[in-house]
Design an enzyme around this catalytic site. Structure first.
Site, PDB file in Angstrom:
ATOM      1  N   GLY A 154      27.877  68.789  25.977  1.00 28.38           N
ATOM      2  CA  GLY A 154      28.462  69.584  25.889  1.00 28.38           C
ATOM      3  C   GLY A 154      29.863  69.534  25.716  1.00 28.38           C
ATOM      4  N   LEU A 155      30.798  70.625  25.548  1.00 26.01           N
ATOM      5  CA  LEU A 155      31.966  70.326  25.133  1.00 26.01           C
ATOM      6  C   LEU A 155      32.811  69.772  26.465  1.00 26.01           C
ATOM      7  CD1 LEU A 155      33.425  70.188  22.438  1.00 26.01           C
ATOM      8  CD2 LEU A 155      34.099  72.709  22.842  1.00 26.01           C
ATOM      9  N   HIS A 156      32.567  68.689  27.295  1.00 18.46           N
ATOM     10  CA  HIS A 156      33.335  68.398  28.349  1.00 18.46           C
ATOM     11  C   HIS A 156      34.783  67.868  28.337  1.00 18.46           C
ATOM     12  CE1 HIS A 156      32.576  64.365  28.100  1.00 18.46           C
ATOM     13  NE2 HIS A 156      31.471  64.419  27.665  1.00 18.46           N
ATOM     14  N   ALA A 157      35.343  67.419  29.206  1.00 14.06           N
ATOM     15  CA  ALA A 157      36.690  66.910  29.249  1.00 14.06           C
ATOM     16  C   ALA A 157      37.052  65.937  27.895  1.00 14.06           C
ATOM     17  CB  ALA A 157      37.168  66.070  30.342  1.00 14.06           C
TER      18      ALA A 157
END
Lengths: 597, 90
Positions: free
Chosen positions: B15-18
């Protein structure tokens, strides 16, 4: 009342001093109307600028001390600082509502902490700490509050904390920090890594030290044994003072003089090698003239990050070590994760009994994608020096064969692609599971070397979880069963004609040097700081007498007897300067005389 | 003021993590246009790392990207290229 707590020693040495308890920051944030909006905006801007400078300094300091990959967290902090929502919300509301900046920063922290806390995915939630860290820095600047400052301690102190954030750890005042004791975190945490890099005695995983120690209490931190004593009695304190003076004196003497080779008086060589956890420790190892890397832990490549390291990244790291140490050997251990170590991106489930769970080689065999990338990187690095590979947690022949079949596939693949590598590099098995000791003769026929991982071997064979406060004292390297297992393993290795070293904490404890040499160990691998002391031990003993001593020890039935005998021999050696002419001979003669009684 | 909108799918396995979020922020900061991303009715400023993190966009989520401003088209193209390439990750 004296309180003794056991944790995990992560940086050796003894510290004695007043406790400085370091807790979570709580600000009293005022709310008021500002008279001049422009002045307030300028005040906010100045705070942001100085915090930016602080974070950049922390980044540089950490990158220099332990490498850029561990400093990345501060780059993330800079992004939070530069975040448009911070500027938007604070500046807009200063203008429209004429409110003071610290109140609005406080609101911003609270709002986003709440928003992020409601996110269902733990990996996103973990970033909340960074946000709070950055927000608190701005608040401290605006309020002119000193963040409880670790970078300028007023007096030499022992830092006691529930936990230290990476920012806290990076700021440590290296001159006045005598030692560190924390409740949480493990050997691979930032705190542990930095403490080792700066040679500050540290014990982590104490669980309760934060609630036992009050500010100013005298506290003793013994980073070798993982013992912390709060409010020691005069007697305990005197004992540790004496031990501290002795270890410092011998260390200074060792550093001042030319290092002797790790050879016994009668010419038997037992190389002293280094265990390393981070690339920066290669230079420490070279400084202490380590005769190789006996244990290169590869976990750091996988920890404190959101994605898996690439094969290329791993290759660079292993090749760097191989080049720096050549022609000495570098023993690369494949991934030993699981258990107490947590990697968020691998989705390792929390296990009730992680030490007996899905970890190390068990994990790698189930994840050939990760395992093969690591092996390819290791084989590719082999052309740059003398590399060997060892596997953790081998419990029997089937596992070793399975590992070797995967190695074979990796070699065939590299060959087909025309990638240069050395095919015949030595392959070793760690001996740290009791079943491996029992079948050591069989394992010895199928690999090129053994390395005994005493920490796990002791924990598994005595059925003691050393992190459990109630039973940690039962973790005992001097247990006759442990010594017999070591002897049995060495015998099997000798029969098959392969070397057998030790790479657990026992190897770095000078008390055990003579008995390990006497049992016939072929090398000792330890944290670099322990090398000078252990090497001087080896240089002051006679192999022929060490063998007799070892067989005498093996006939002892109780831990107390073994401890007593080890201690007596050790202090006899310690009373004499090992470098004085003839001193060691006289010492050993005395010990031999005692033996004949 | 030109405004363009497009739906894009998150391909990153985590996913769109850090890290990918940071890459995305750095990319859109180069444009003058405002860039907003909506997911399940939650709308955030794509120039904010915290905004993006609170989206918690998992793999497979469909983001509605809206760019408003003089370089809206260019901004959208840059975001599309980045998101489709996994924001520099796979």
């Amino acid at each position: 009342m004296e309180v003794t707590i056991r944790g995990i020693g992560v940086s050796p040495g003894i510290a004695i001093g007043p406790a400085l308890t370091f807790g979570v920051q709580a600000f009293d944030i005022p709310k008021y109307q500002v008279e001049n909006v422009d002045t307030e905006l300028a005040r906010f801007e100045r705070a942001v600028i100085s915090v930016r400078a602080d974070i950049e300094r922390l980044y540089e300091r950490t990158a220099e001390a332990v490498g850029e990959e561990h400093a990345d967290i501060f780059k993330a902090h800079l992004m939070f600082l530069e975040d448009v929502t911070l500027r938007d919300e604070v500046e807009r509301r200063v203008v429209s509502e004429a409110l003071n900046a610290e109140y609005l920063v406080g609101e911003w922290i609270a709002r986003y902490t709440k928003l992020m806390a409601s996110v269902p995915d733990a990996r996103f939630r973990e970033r909340t700490q960074d946000l709070v860290d950055v927000g608190n820095r701005i608040l401290a600047r605006l309020l002119n509050a000193n963040l409880e400052s670790l970078d300028h301690l007023e007096h030499p102190s022992v830092i006691v904390a529930h936990d230290l954030s990476p920012s806290d750890a990076a700021k440590l005042d290296m001159v006045n920090t005598l030692g560190i004791a924390t409740d949480v975190s493990g050997p691979t945490s930032h705190t542990a890594i930095l403490a080792r890099a700066f040679e500050i005695p540290a014990v982590v995983g104490l669980k309760f030290v934060g609630s036992h120690a009050l500010p100013g209490d005298t506290i003793i931190v013994d980073g070798r044994t993982g013992v912390v004593v709060v409010r020691p009695s005069a007697k305990t304190r005197a004992r540790y003072e004496e031990e501290k003076v002795r270890s410092e004196r011998s260390r200074a003497a060792l550093q001042a003089k030319e290092l002797k080779p790790s050879v016994t008086l009668d010419g038997h060589e037992v190389p002293a090698m280094a265990n390393i956890e981070l690339p920066v420790e290669i230079s420490h190892s070279l400084k202490t003239k380590a005769q190789g890397i006996g244990l290169y832990r590869t976990e750091y490549l996988f920890l404190n990050r959101a994605t898996l390291p690439t094969e290329e990244e791993q290759y660079e790291a292993y090749a760097e070590a191989a080049r720096a140490m050549a022609p000495a050997t570098v023993t690369l251990r494949t991934l030993d994760l699981g258990g107490d170590k947590f990697v968020s991106h691998l989705h390792l489930a929390n296990e009730i009994n992680p030490q007996l769970g899905w970890r190390a080689i068990r994990f790698c065999l189930e994840r050939p994608d990760i395992f093969k990338a690591q092996l390819r990187a290791m084989f590719r690095a082999s052309v740059h020096g003398n590399v060997q590979i060892m596997f953790p947690l081998i419990s029997g022949v089937d596992e070793l064969r399975h590992v070797k079949s995967i190695l074979q596939e990796v070699c065939v693949d590299l060959e087909r692609r025309g990638v240069p590598f050395k095919r015949d590099i030595p392959i070793g098995s760690m001996i740290e599971v009791p079943s491996a000791v029992e079948v050591a003769d069989l394992l010895a026929k199928e690999c090129d070397f053994f390395s005994i991982g005493t920490n796990d071997l002791i924990q598994y064979s005595l059925a003691v979880d050393r992190v459990n406060e109630k039973i940690a004292h039962m973790y005992e390297p001097a247990h006759p069963a442990v010594l017999r297992m070591i002897r049995r393993t060495i015998k099997a290795a000798k029969a098959a004609g392969i070397p057998c070293g030790v790479c657990g904490e026992m190897a770095g404890d000078p008390m055990f040097s003579e008995v390990l040499v006497g049992l016939g160990i072929s090398s000792l691998s330890m944290s670099a700081v322990a090398i000078p002391v252990v090497r001087s031990q080896v240089a002051s003993i006679r192999y022929s007498l060490a063998r007799r001593f070892a067989s005498r020890i093996l006939n002892m039935g109780s831990v107390a007897e073994v401890r007593e005998a080890l201690h007596r021999r050790y202090s006899q050696r310690g009373q004499l300067d090992p470098y004085a002419e003839g001193a060691a001979d006289a010492n050993i003669a005395g010990a031999a005389g005692e033996e004949e009684c | 003021m030109p405004e363009v909108t497009e739906e894009l799918r998150v391909v990153n396995s985590l996913g769109l993590h850090a890290r990918p979020a940071a890459t995305l922020v750095q990319t859109v900061l180069k444009f003058k246009s405002d860039v907003h991303i909506s997911l399940n009715g939650h709308r955030v400023n794509a120039k904010s790392i915290m905004g993006l993190l609170t989206l918690a966009a998992a793999q497979g989520s469909i983001l509605v990207v809206t760019c408003t401003g003089p370089d809206a088209e260019e901004a959208l193209t840059a975001v599309r290229n980045l998101v489709e390439a996994g924001c520099g990750e796979s």
